[in-house]
Motif scaffolding. Sequence first.
Motif, short mmCIF file in Angstrom:
data_model
loop_
_atom_site.label_atom_id
_atom_site.label_comp_id
_atom_site.label_asym_id
_atom_site.label_seq_id
_atom_site.Cartn_x
_atom_site.Cartn_y
_atom_site.Cartn_z
N THR A 126 44.01 45.72 -62.86
CA THR A 126 43.89 46.24 -61.50
C THR A 126 43.78 45.10 -60.51
O THR A 126 43.34 43.99 -60.84
CB THR A 126 42.65 47.14 -61.34
OG1 THR A 126 41.47 46.36 -61.56
CG2 THR A 126 42.68 48.29 -62.32
N GLY A 127 44.19 45.36 -59.29
CA GLY A 127 44.10 44.37 -58.23
C GLY A 127 44.69 44.92 -56.95
O GLY A 127 45.27 46.02 -56.93
N MET A 128 44.57 44.18 -55.87
CA MET A 128 45.13 44.59 -54.60
C MET A 128 46.65 44.70 -54.70
O MET A 128 47.28 44.05 -55.54
CB MET A 128 44.74 43.62 -53.50
CG MET A 128 43.29 43.71 -53.09
SD MET A 128 42.92 45.29 -52.28
CE MET A 128 41.24 45.01 -51.73
N SER A 129 47.24 45.52 -53.84
CA SER A 129 48.68 45.78 -53.92
C SER A 129 49.50 44.50 -53.84
O SER A 129 50.49 44.34 -54.58
CB SER A 129 49.10 46.73 -52.80
OG SER A 129 48.59 48.02 -53.01
N SER A 130 49.15 43.58 -52.97
CA SER A 130 49.93 42.35 -52.82
C SER A 130 49.89 41.53 -54.10
O SER A 130 50.90 40.94 -54.50
CB SER A 130 49.39 41.52 -51.65
OG SER A 130 48.02 41.21 -51.84
N TRP A 131 48.75 41.51 -54.77
CA TRP A 131 48.62 40.79 -56.04
C TRP A 131 49.46 41.45 -57.12
O TRP A 131 50.15 40.76 -57.89
CB TRP A 131 47.14 40.75 -56.43
CG TRP A 131 46.84 40.04 -57.72
CD1 TRP A 131 46.72 38.70 -57.92
CD2 TRP A 131 46.60 40.67 -58.99
NE1 TRP A 131 46.43 38.45 -59.24
CE2 TRP A 131 46.34 39.62 -59.92
CE3 TRP A 131 46.57 41.99 -59.43
CZ2 TRP A 131 46.06 39.88 -61.26
CZ3 TRP A 131 46.30 42.24 -60.76
CH2 TRP A 131 46.05 41.20 -61.67
N CYS A 132 49.42 42.78 -57.17
CA CYS A 132 50.23 43.51 -58.15
C CYS A 132 51.72 43.24 -57.95
O CYS A 132 52.46 43.01 -58.91
CB CYS A 132 49.96 45.01 -58.05
SG CYS A 132 48.30 45.53 -58.54
#
Length: 314
Positions: A126-132
């Motif tokens: 899991t992670g923030m959208s930009s990281w994903c």
Amino acid sequence: MELRRLRYFVVLARHRHFGRAAAELSIAQPGLSQQIKVLEQELKVSLLDRGPQGVTLTAAGRALLEGAEPLLAASDELADRVRAVADGTHGRLRLAYSRSGADDLVTDVIRRFRKDHEDVQVSVTTGMSSWCLRLLQDGDLDAAFVRGVIREPGITATVVAEEEAAVVLPADHPLAARDRLTRRDLRGLPVVLWPREAGPTLYEELVADVWPDGPPQLAAEEPDFEQVVASVAEGTGVSVMDLGRARKLCPPGVVIRRFAETETEAGTEARTEAGTPPRYAVSLAHRTDDANPVLARFASYVRQPGPPGLTPPE
């Protein structure tokens, strides 16, 4: 040696009779006899003692039978695995999802996919959208659930669900006395948000929708939603986030107020501001050139209407 002739030999060794073996194999008896002779010629040994009552195995025949059965079983297993990989029912799938949206829906569909596809190795982070999206573009993920309608070069994204947004504010805030709020109610108030770079698409959609007359008065930016809620609890400002996450995170001293859907809910002083509450997309994103069959199967699974997949918005 051809595997086909080995199979013929194993069936014949089991029946010890050319006629019965040929019937099981659905070939003519002379054809079976010819194939066994070719096998003997290839190995330069006699595999059978032929008699009027049937056949018996020679020592060489027994040795071949002992080795042929596990070899054929391994061949069948390999063929099944290859077909499963091509069909997307066997292999590996690397997933991620943004913790800012629809995580209950997402984790539930991942859990059900794992249960229905036991031969697929699924890893999740899991992670923030930009990281994903960055991991996706770098080839470190096969697919990611991210917030917003994504338009990135080389990325295909499909909206698979939506989440309603709501306001979180201190329990002693004057607006906490209202059951429902409107966008107008938030004008001029200090606001706590997350950094734009953590999820640019969601951030821009949120600001344009909730504050259409101009950007909000930012009182603080926090790195994640837990810190956003903590800042709201301290009285720094109000915030807007998806309703599901707000319900999970809000501690005592912080209240959640949904946006009004009708003029009656909004109250007479703000009837012109009543309308559809903000809703934000949850998209399944993957690299456009990714031909992984498991990914194709997962994407199809997610897009099924209702269980087992997510229900896309109308």
